[in-house]
Design a protein around this motif. Sequence first.
Motif, mmCIF file in Angstrom:
data_model
loop_
_atom_site.group_PDB
_atom_site.id
_atom_site.type_symbol
_atom_site.label_atom_id
_atom_site.label_comp_id
_atom_site.label_asym_id
_atom_site.label_seq_id
_atom_site.Cartn_x
_atom_site.Cartn_y
_atom_site.Cartn_z
ATOM 1 N N GLY A 203 7.924 -0.793 5.086
ATOM 2 C CA GLY A 203 7.379 -2.189 5.007
ATOM 3 C C GLY A 203 6.781 -2.421 3.645
ATOM 4 N N SER A 204 5.945 -1.693 3.054
ATOM 5 C CA SER A 204 5.277 -2.099 2.005
ATOM 6 C C SER A 204 6.222 -1.996 0.657
ATOM 7 N N GLN A 205 7.419 -1.507 0.966
ATOM 8 C CA GLN A 205 8.521 -1.497 -0.222
ATOM 9 C C GLN A 205 9.227 -2.654 -0.031
ATOM 10 N N VAL A 206 9.426 -3.152 1.040
ATOM 11 C CA VAL A 206 10.141 -4.597 1.256
ATOM 12 C C VAL A 206 9.293 -5.779 0.609
ATOM 13 N N ALA A 207 7.916 -5.343 1.225
ATOM 14 C CA ALA A 207 6.835 -6.542 0.900
ATOM 15 C C ALA A 207 6.520 -6.580 -0.501
ATOM 16 N N GLU A 208 6.671 -5.501 -1.411
ATOM 17 C CA GLU A 208 6.580 -5.309 -2.757
ATOM 18 C C GLU A 208 7.324 -6.760 -3.278
ATOM 19 N N VAL A 209 8.472 -6.722 -3.209
ATOM 20 C CA VAL A 209 9.220 -7.551 -3.915
ATOM 21 C C VAL A 209 8.505 -9.127 -3.607
ATOM 22 N N LEU A 210 8.100 -9.463 -2.375
ATOM 23 C CA LEU A 210 7.893 -10.810 -2.042
ATOM 24 C C LEU A 210 6.101 -11.024 -2.918
ATOM 25 N N ARG A 211 5.604 -10.077 -2.932
ATOM 26 C CA ARG A 211 4.185 -9.932 -3.547
ATOM 27 C C ARG A 211 4.358 -10.378 -4.980
ATOM 28 N N TYR A 212 5.094 -10.016 -5.739
ATOM 29 C CA TYR A 212 5.138 -10.161 -7.132
ATOM 30 C C TYR A 212 6.291 -11.319 -7.734
ATOM 31 N N HIS A 213 6.815 -11.635 -6.923
ATOM 32 C CA HIS A 213 7.943 -12.738 -7.105
ATOM 33 C C HIS A 213 7.453 -13.950 -6.397
#
Lengths: 340, 274
Positions: free
Chosen positions: A117-127
């Motif tokens: 979940g965190s790995q997928v969320a990563e992208v959303l967080r910085y973009h």
Amino acid sequence: MESTPRGDPAAVLRLEALTVSFTGNGGPIRAVRGVDITLQAASVHALVGESGAGKSVSAKAVLGLLPRSATCGGRILFHDTDLLSLPARSLRAIRGKRIAMVFQQPDKHLNPTMRVGSQVAEVLRYHNGIERREALLQARSLLDMVELNGREVLRSFPHELSGGMKQRVAIASAIACRPEVLIADEPTTALDATIQSQILALLDRVRRELGTAILFISHDLPLVRGFADDVSVLYAGRIVEQATSRELFSCAHHPYTDRLIAATPDPARRGERLAAIRGSVPDPQDVPPGCAFAPRCPMAADRCRVEVPLLRLSENADVSQRRSACHFAEQLVCEGLHNG
Amino acid sequence: MKPQTETAARILLWLTVGYIVVLSAAAAAAPLLAPADPLLQNLPARFAPPGSPAYPLGADDFGRDVLSRIIYGARAALLVGLVSVGIALAIGLVIGLTAGLLEGPVDSALMLLMDAVLSFPTVLLAITVVSVFGYGLAQVMAAIGVIFSPLFARIIRAETLTLKHEPYVMSAYALGTPLRRIVAVHLLPNMLPKIVVQCTVAFALAIVIEASLSFLGLGAQPPQPSWGLMLRNARNYLFDAPWLAFYPGLAIGLTVFSFNLLGDLLNELLQIRR
Ligand SMILES: Nc1ncnc2c1ncn2[C@@H]1O[C@H](COP(=O)(O)OP(=O)(O)OP(=O)(O)O)[C@@H](O)[C@H]1O
Ligand code: SF4
Ligand SMILES: [Mg+2]
């Protein structure tokens, strides 16, 4: 405001005379030697060729992922922007947000110490600048969208998932920001045949539902039949044939394409097909003069060994936009070659 | 490792961890646990042997309670370990990550510097540093921190060089992950096991060096309770009051042994996981 390249309003990504060479010990390694590809919005363009043809190198050039030893020439137009001349910072803002990529080995492309979940969320967080909780919520619905159980998978570690599931997770990260272009570099090669077709179906859904254009890289030409809209066949860093999928599979206009279509699945190696072609791809440091395929071509003539065949529109009146780089394209009699 | 060996390793690991926890708790709760003030002198009780009332481990040449001094000495030892390893880790992280990420001439220059530091005998270098900057625990901690930083820099650089070519790091990069996020979520967590092992080993070494320097009179200064200093003091009474040397010696030995063992065991157990 965005605008599309003049003359072709539906094109999102265009490679124009792309060349890539690496500095090598025995002279430059010319991995890509002038490639033109137009990726239409919401379509699938398959880039097909044997190992070493330059497929991954072309794809990496688009996102600026090549090592410093690589030199690129030509242009890579994303709408009207040339990605090759873009500063690193601007390119990073495009990566993952507007152009995303999925790779071949799902096993190795997820961080083993991080929850899915965190790995997928990563992208959303910085973009998108979303904070953690909200990003995790969105990650969950993305995982649902790629047909995983978001609630469960969100908290799992990669080693708890199968190869196919991991590739779905990678796709979820790639489509998180709803990119206009998705580059899929042999995303199904490491997977079983059944999983392979499931992933293809998923990518097709992504294309339809999000309108994402997909550059689909594969060494398996029969695989992309019925999936790709357009096909470019790559050999030794050059495109040897380019056509719509329907045209290409109805009849090859290049001896190499013909052999690729005839390739049969290899039962011993999953996802791979028996090489139907004798010989091997030329060393990129020592490409033969004339047609690079000549040493392996059943139709090769003297002319082939001296004169490079250009990628040109077929002279046959009934064929539309298809191009082939063979001196004798017009003489190919499809049936005869297939059976011979 | 065979299953039995692994079980044995686990039991040993817990014993070691147990000792370290007890030691740390004792150090933290020293004022509550110690029977007496470690600095309190009581001349009539000079050289009271172990087992004397009010002096379970005996008293020293000033009549100070050995047990209380051992307990307070644990504070000094653990503090030195913690602070100097912390300094070494911080410097090592900056240098190791910079070298590993940039490569090229920056990498060569930094690694040359680290090798230069490593090429001196550790204790000699510590003595030199402390002689220049003055005696005392703070100077010792700073010196050990700097001297140990190459151990961390090298491991972190090597790990960075390997991990940055991992496909998942490439993937993250391809998705536009900023460098600092790549370091924070992909590089550091995946090199953590190696760093932890190195920390425990460096911790043990730091305690030895502190004890040695204090024994030479360059570290903790009297009347501070420090194991090394207690040994220094005890050397005049080795025959008359051997307990003065025995207990601090035992404390140093056990502690250093435990941290070393912990490092070895963690190393093996973490390798099994991979
Ligand atoms: N970093 C590099 N340095 C030097 N040469 C490289 C580098 N990367 C790729 N090449 C060369 O470029 C050529 C094309 O490689 P590429 O990875 O694009 O092949 P591919 O078509 O993706 O094949 P595969 O099916 O094996 O993935 C190969 O001959 C390869 O040796
Ligand atoms: S140009 Fe000649 S060698 Fe090349 S593919 Fe055509 S026939 Fe074969
Ligand atoms: Mg490839």
